[in-house]
Design a protein around this motif. Structure first.
Motif, PDB file in Angstrom:
ATOM      1  N   TYR A  48       8.765  -6.233  35.587  1.00 42.38           N
ATOM      2  CA  TYR A  48       9.405  -7.317  34.441  1.00 42.38           C
ATOM      3  C   TYR A  48       8.908  -8.602  34.792  1.00 42.38           C
ATOM      4  CZ  TYR A  48      12.908  -9.233  31.536  1.00 42.38           C
ATOM      5  OH  TYR A  48      13.496 -10.071  30.515  1.00 42.38           O
ATOM      6  N   ALA A  53       8.048 -11.623  28.330  1.00 35.96           N
ATOM      7  CA  ALA A  53       9.054 -10.730  27.963  1.00 35.96           C
ATOM      8  C   ALA A  53       9.251 -10.925  26.351  1.00 35.96           C
ATOM      9  CB  ALA A  53      10.081 -10.422  28.403  1.00 35.96           C
ATOM     10  N   THR A  57      15.156  -8.244  27.176  1.00 37.91           N
ATOM     11  CA  THR A  57      15.584  -7.762  28.510  1.00 37.91           C
ATOM     12  C   THR A  57      14.851  -6.835  29.210  1.00 37.91           C
ATOM     13  OG1 THR A  57      17.090  -6.198  27.830  1.00 37.91           O
ATOM     14  CG2 THR A  57      17.913  -8.609  27.711  1.00 37.91           C
ATOM     15  N   GLU A  58      15.108  -6.845  30.488  1.00 46.15           N
ATOM     16  CA  GLU A  58      14.521  -5.845  31.387  1.00 46.15           C
ATOM     17  C   GLU A  58      14.969  -4.253  30.844  1.00 46.15           C
ATOM     18  OE1 GLU A  58      13.751  -4.654  36.039  1.00 46.15           O
ATOM     19  OE2 GLU A  58      15.153  -5.714  35.448  1.00 46.15           O
TER      20      GLU A  58
END
Length: 86
Positions: A48, A53, A57-58
């Motif tokens: 991650y 991203a 979120t992860e």
């Protein structure tokens, strides 16, 4: 059915995420350890990067990765069963 122990290898919330996604994909309780084992491998390989991203979120990033692996397992099992039936 006893679940494998992945303490120290992967965070508990990721294990819970895999189990919940497997149940949602239709895995039966006796199939969960195998699904967990397969999905843990892709989660371990996943890196991650919050900078790339785009606000995800992860957990959000992991859901499609886990779902894809679980679907591949279901598809492979179905193909094998069809092959045996032929």
């Amino acid at each position: 059915m006893e679940m494998p122990n992945y303490d120290g290898l992967i965070e508990k919330w990721k294990i819970n995420l895999i189990i919940s996604r497997a149940k949602r994909c239709g895995f039966k309780p006796h199939e969960l350890p195998d699904a967990l084992q397969e999905a843990v491998l892709v989660v371990i390989e996943f890196e991650y990067d919050p900078d790339h991203a785009e606000g995800a979120t992860e957990r959000t990033a992991l859901v499609p990765i886990i779902d894809n692996r679980l679907r591949k397992m279901k598809r492979a099992d179905k193909r094998y069963r069809m092959h045996v039936e032929r």
